[in-house]
Write a protein that holds these residues in place. Structure first.
Motif, mmCIF file in Angstrom:
data_model
loop_
_atom_site.group_PDB
_atom_site.id
_atom_site.type_symbol
_atom_site.label_atom_id
_atom_site.label_comp_id
_atom_site.label_asym_id
_atom_site.label_seq_id
_atom_site.Cartn_x
_atom_site.Cartn_y
_atom_site.Cartn_z
ATOM 1 N N VAL A 1 0.857 -1.179 0.000
ATOM 2 C CA VAL A 1 0.000 0.000 0.000
ATOM 3 C C VAL A 1 0.896 1.232 0.000
ATOM 4 N N ALA A 2 0.617 2.154 -0.929
ATOM 5 C CA ALA A 2 1.401 3.396 -0.983
ATOM 6 C C ALA A 2 1.085 4.235 0.246
ATOM 7 N N ARG A 3 2.123 4.757 0.890
ATOM 8 C CA ARG A 3 1.953 5.601 2.074
ATOM 9 C C ARG A 3 2.431 7.004 1.748
ATOM 10 N N ALA A 4 1.823 7.961 2.395
ATOM 11 C CA ALA A 4 2.243 9.354 2.218
ATOM 12 C C ALA A 4 3.645 9.536 2.793
ATOM 13 N N GLU B 1 -4.216 17.918 11.311
ATOM 14 C CA GLU B 1 -5.521 18.570 11.490
ATOM 15 C C GLU B 1 -6.645 17.540 11.438
ATOM 16 N N TRP B 2 -7.733 17.840 12.173
ATOM 17 C CA TRP B 2 -8.927 16.994 12.125
ATOM 18 C C TRP B 2 -10.159 17.874 12.304
ATOM 19 N N HIS B 3 -10.931 18.018 11.250
ATOM 20 C CA HIS B 3 -12.199 18.743 11.304
ATOM 21 C C HIS B 3 -13.018 18.393 10.074
ATOM 22 N N LYS C 1 -9.119 11.101 2.189
ATOM 23 C CA LYS C 1 -7.760 10.540 2.135
ATOM 24 C C LYS C 1 -6.919 11.075 3.288
ATOM 25 N N ALA C 2 -7.032 12.370 3.567
ATOM 26 C CA ALA C 2 -6.272 12.952 4.679
ATOM 27 C C ALA C 2 -6.742 12.395 6.009
#
Length: 192
Positions: free
Chosen positions: A3-6, A99-101, A107-108
């Motif tokens: 699996v490609a990872r960032a 960040e989380w909102h 994807k993020a």
């Protein structure tokens, strides 16, 4: 199949840009470090007028958690406050928090989820739903503007993110910092 990872995100460095604090800020930092430096449940109320440097003090509590190799969660009541906070965080630590909102794309969100689980994300700034993310080693929760009504979830499941932050900190046996220029009556009574 792999699996490609960032690409790996840079880690915030607690010693990157040490702040110059006023004597009042230094006293507040000393008080917070006595709890944020520990590994047990406690609640601190940071009360100071607008412009008094509460964010700088909060960031030093975050630095203490990061210096221990632990993760930190900073809750903000409004998405509109995120960009300014991230800029201040990046100036202090040399790297931005995750960040989380609600405006974060799927994807993020997946990358944040994985990064919290595997520990590659050390600091996260988010809305009230960030409380329910799977942190690997959460060491501190900061609730900025703890009095703000935006922390109250009034759809489907009703809860106050401020109160849930205290409950999560209690369950996880970690410190929580409630920060405000105008603390809620509940927090003021509890602190007194």
């Amino acid at each position: 199949a792999p699996v490609a990872r960032a690409a790996a995100r840079p880690l915030p460095d607690p010693s990157y840009a040490l702040p110059v604090l006023s004597s009042a800020q230094s006293a507040a930092v000393d008080g917070l470090l006595s709890i944020a430096g520990g590994k047990s449940f406690s609640v601190a109320l940071l009360d100071g007028v607008t412009g008094s440097g509460k964010t700088a003090v909060d960031l030093e509590a975050v630095a203490a958690a990061l210096a221990q190799g632990r993760q930190a969660l900073i809750l903000l009541p409004e998405i509109a406050l995120t960009a300014e906070f991230i800029a201040r965080f990046t100036t202090r630590f040399g790297a931005p928090p995750a960040e989380w909102h609600s405006e974060i794309k799927a994807k993020a969100r997946t990358e944040v989820w994985r990064g919290l689980v595997d520990g590659s994300i050390r600091a996260l700034v988010g809305a009230r739903s960030a409380l329910f993310l799977p942190f690997r080693d959460l060491g501190l929760i900061v609730v900025d503007e703890e009095h703000d009504l935006a922390y109250k979830q009034e759809e489907r499941v009703f809860y106050s993110a401020r109160d849930m932050a205290v409950a999560r900190a209690h369950i996880g046996d970690i410190p929580v910092v409630l920060s405000s220029a105008t603390p809620s009556i509940e927090s003021r009574v509890n602190a007194d």
